[in-house]
Design a protein around this motif. Structure first.
Motif, mmCIF file in Angstrom:
data_model
loop_
_atom_site.group_PDB
_atom_site.id
_atom_site.type_symbol
_atom_site.label_atom_id
_atom_site.label_comp_id
_atom_site.label_asym_id
_atom_site.label_seq_id
_atom_site.Cartn_x
_atom_site.Cartn_y
_atom_site.Cartn_z
ATOM 1 N N THR A 141 -6.603 18.264 1.088
ATOM 2 C CA THR A 141 -5.303 17.747 0.823
ATOM 3 C C THR A 141 -4.958 16.850 2.215
ATOM 4 O OG1 THR A 141 -4.422 19.019 -0.852
ATOM 5 C CG2 THR A 141 -2.834 17.571 0.092
ATOM 6 N N LEU A 142 -4.928 15.467 2.050
ATOM 7 C CA LEU A 142 -4.407 14.636 3.121
ATOM 8 C C LEU A 142 -2.976 14.578 3.143
ATOM 9 C CD1 LEU A 142 -6.103 13.042 4.837
ATOM 10 C CD2 LEU A 142 -6.992 13.558 2.533
ATOM 11 N N TRP A 143 -2.078 14.735 4.276
ATOM 12 C CA TRP A 143 -0.857 14.824 4.264
ATOM 13 C C TRP A 143 -0.122 13.435 4.366
ATOM 14 C CZ3 TRP A 143 1.799 18.398 2.441
ATOM 15 C CH2 TRP A 143 3.068 18.929 2.948
ATOM 16 N N GLY A 144 -0.271 12.726 3.169
ATOM 17 C CA GLY A 144 0.153 11.435 2.956
ATOM 18 C C GLY A 144 -0.652 10.335 2.359
ATOM 19 N N VAL A 145 -0.143 9.493 1.788
ATOM 20 C CA VAL A 145 -1.379 8.665 1.076
ATOM 21 C C VAL A 145 -1.876 7.622 2.225
ATOM 22 C CG1 VAL A 145 -1.394 6.849 -0.720
ATOM 23 C CG2 VAL A 145 0.033 8.850 -0.985
ATOM 24 N N ALA A 146 -0.909 6.960 2.823
ATOM 25 C CA ALA A 146 -1.334 5.751 3.808
ATOM 26 C C ALA A 146 -0.746 6.034 5.141
ATOM 27 C CB ALA A 146 -1.118 4.413 3.375
ATOM 28 N N ASP A 147 -1.236 5.239 6.177
ATOM 29 C CA ASP A 147 -0.933 5.212 7.413
ATOM 30 C C ASP A 147 0.758 5.256 7.614
ATOM 31 O OD1 ASP A 147 -3.334 6.305 8.657
ATOM 32 O OD2 ASP A 147 -3.808 4.328 9.197
ATOM 33 N N GLY A 148 1.356 4.270 7.114
ATOM 34 C CA GLY A 148 2.677 4.148 6.924
ATOM 35 C C GLY A 148 3.515 5.187 6.757
ATOM 36 N N ASP A 149 3.113 5.973 5.791
ATOM 37 C CA ASP A 149 3.936 7.285 5.271
ATOM 38 C C ASP A 149 3.757 8.214 6.297
ATOM 39 O OD1 ASP A 149 3.935 5.814 2.955
ATOM 40 O OD2 ASP A 149 1.909 6.523 2.124
ATOM 41 N N SER A 150 2.944 8.363 7.088
ATOM 42 C CA SER A 150 2.770 9.515 7.693
ATOM 43 C C SER A 150 3.995 9.961 9.091
ATOM 44 C CB SER A 150 1.315 9.585 8.660
ATOM 45 O OG SER A 150 1.125 10.591 9.571
ATOM 46 N N TRP A 151 4.094 11.341 9.133
ATOM 47 C CA TRP A 151 5.074 11.889 9.682
ATOM 48 C C TRP A 151 4.642 11.837 11.373
ATOM 49 C CZ3 TRP A 151 4.985 17.145 12.142
ATOM 50 C CH2 TRP A 151 3.632 17.624 12.166
ATOM 51 N N LYS A 152 3.285 11.645 11.613
ATOM 52 C CA LYS A 152 2.645 11.580 12.576
ATOM 53 C C LYS A 152 3.071 10.218 13.382
ATOM 54 C CE LYS A 152 0.196 13.857 14.266
ATOM 55 N NZ LYS A 152 0.384 15.197 15.131
ATOM 56 N N ASN A 153 3.833 9.415 12.960
ATOM 57 C CA ASN A 153 4.271 8.015 13.533
ATOM 58 C C ASN A 153 5.459 8.519 14.576
ATOM 59 O OD1 ASN A 153 2.618 5.545 12.584
ATOM 60 N ND2 ASN A 153 3.552 6.506 10.614
ATOM 61 N N ASN A 154 6.009 9.531 14.379
ATOM 62 C CA ASN A 154 7.156 10.139 14.874
ATOM 63 C C ASN A 154 7.153 11.503 15.592
ATOM 64 O OD1 ASN A 154 9.136 7.795 14.787
ATOM 65 N ND2 ASN A 154 9.074 8.313 12.664
ATOM 66 N N PHE A 155 5.788 11.983 15.302
ATOM 67 C CA PHE A 155 5.706 13.337 15.991
ATOM 68 C C PHE A 155 4.478 13.380 16.573
ATOM 69 C CE2 PHE A 155 3.946 17.537 15.700
ATOM 70 C CZ PHE A 155 5.104 18.394 16.281
#
Length: 378
Positions: free
Chosen positions: A332-346
């Motif tokens: 399972t991917l943790w999000g659908v697309a790059d813009g959704d990802s929590w990694k943008n802030n972590f």
């Protein structure tokens, strides 16, 4: 029939034939779920915008590419029971309904977790820690209510999340402080009682660290020795470009499978950005000061050589999952697309990251075709 009419009929037939052929050809383009069918479920986490349909592009990708879903946030205890006895199932119901309507494997995430839990869960009216008996009763009520509501619809539950540290010691959470380490056993017991047919999982990050790996194995053995059901281990899969090694990750997968556990990669993303620490994992309390060199791709353009490197490492992981597809039941991917990802802030706030298989325009990255090709060859 006149000659001109015959020509027109011929041309119309040819146009229809070409159109139908083109449409059939487009339909034959394999998706991730097509390529991985019979190997393991391929899933993604849904956020509120996707659950409610506001993110129509994201919903399209989910329906086209994935056959499993998990809720990113709406089923965590702080969201679903913000005040004692006041359950808010509005978004969780929509999430489950979406999964049922689209014939998706639905995972509930998560029942017992020290983070994103409401403060009242652990305290009395004066703000003091509740007794062990009260804490156990609150756990039982929460699990019975949530699991019972979705009995027969949610196929598997992340029962306990992130209870073990990298060195194998227990996390000093409020659950551990108040109840003791048997809070894990009790949580699994309550979940099984609430839905005897649902699969039950333990979920954690950095689960490839030898100390944590061995402690999880021991936890599984202890639960089974006590007759408590546990079906699988969720390996969150928050990985980077240089850590963990494939060898360490595989060793953990094999260790869990050897205990009779289903192995699931439950929160896969791979940051393309540099990191100052190798042991960050997914501890959301971690915060690294922003520095420009840690955020090199702010304009949305990743150098081709770096994208190729990312593709190759992501493909290496999927080849590893395919190699162990007899034991791996879901990725399972943790999000659908790059813009959704929590990694943008972590772990650094304000960064622009590119950790998922679909870009900010919801288009598949080059890695997707490579994964599909690898899966279809097996």
């Amino acid at each position: 029939m006149k000659k001109i009419e015959l020509v027109a009929l011929f041309l119309l037939t040819a146009v229809l034939f070409v159109g139908c052929t083109a449409q059939q050809s487009a339909k034959k383009e394999p998706s991730l779920k097509d390529a991985l069918a019979g190997k393991f479920h391929i899933g993604t986490a849904l956020n509120a915008n996707q659950i409610t349909g506001r993110d129509s592009a994201g919903v399209r990708v989910v329906k086209e590419q994935f056959n499993a879903i998990v809720a990113e946030n709406c089923m965590k205890s702080g969201e679903i029971q913000p005040r004692e006895g006041e359950f808010d199932f509005s978004l969780a119901d929509q999430f489950v309904d979406f999964g049922v309507e689209n014939d998706l494997f639905i995972t509930g995430h998560c029942l017992i977790w020290h983070s994103q839990a409401p403060r009242w869960f652990f305290t009395d009216a004066e703000g003091n820690d509740v007794s062990r008996e009260v804490m156990i009763e609150r756990m039982k009520t929460h699990i019975y209510t949530v699991v019972g509501r979705y009995k027969g619809k949610i196929k598997g539950w992340d029962v306990v999340n992130e209870a073990i540290m990298e060195d194998g010691s227990m996390r000093n959470s409020k659950f551990y402080q108040i109840v003791g380490d048997d809070f894990i056993k009790l949580a699994f017991q309550f979940a099984h009682e609430a839905d005897p047919d649902a699969e039950l999982y333990y979920n954690d990050y950095n689960e490839w660290y030898p100390g944590k790996r061995d402690a999880i194995v021991q936890m599984v053995r202890s639960l089974k020795a006590d007759g408590v059901r546990i079906d699988g281990i969720g390996m969150q899969g928050h990985v980077g470009m240089d850590s963990p090694s494939l060898e360490d990750y595989e060793a953990a997968m094999v260790a869990y499978a050897n205990e009779g556990m289903k192995v699931m990669v439950t929160e896969l993303d791979m940051s393309i950005l540099p990191n100052r620490r190798r042991d960050v994992g997914a501890d959301i309390s971690t915060n690294i000061e922003y520095q420009q060199e840690l955020n090199p791709y702010t304009d949305g353009v990743v150098p081709q050589e770096k994208q190729d490197e990312w593709d190759a490492r992501m493909l290496d992981f999927f080849n590893l999952f395919l190699k162990h597809s007899d034991d791996v039941t879901r990725v399972t991917l943790w999000g659908v697309a790059d813009g959704d990802s929590w990694k943008n802030n972590f772990p650094v706030r304000g960064r622009t990251d590119y950790p998922l298989l679909f870009d900010r325009n919801h288009e598949p990255k080059t890695a997707v075709a490579k994964i599909i090709e690898a899966a279809t060859k097996q």
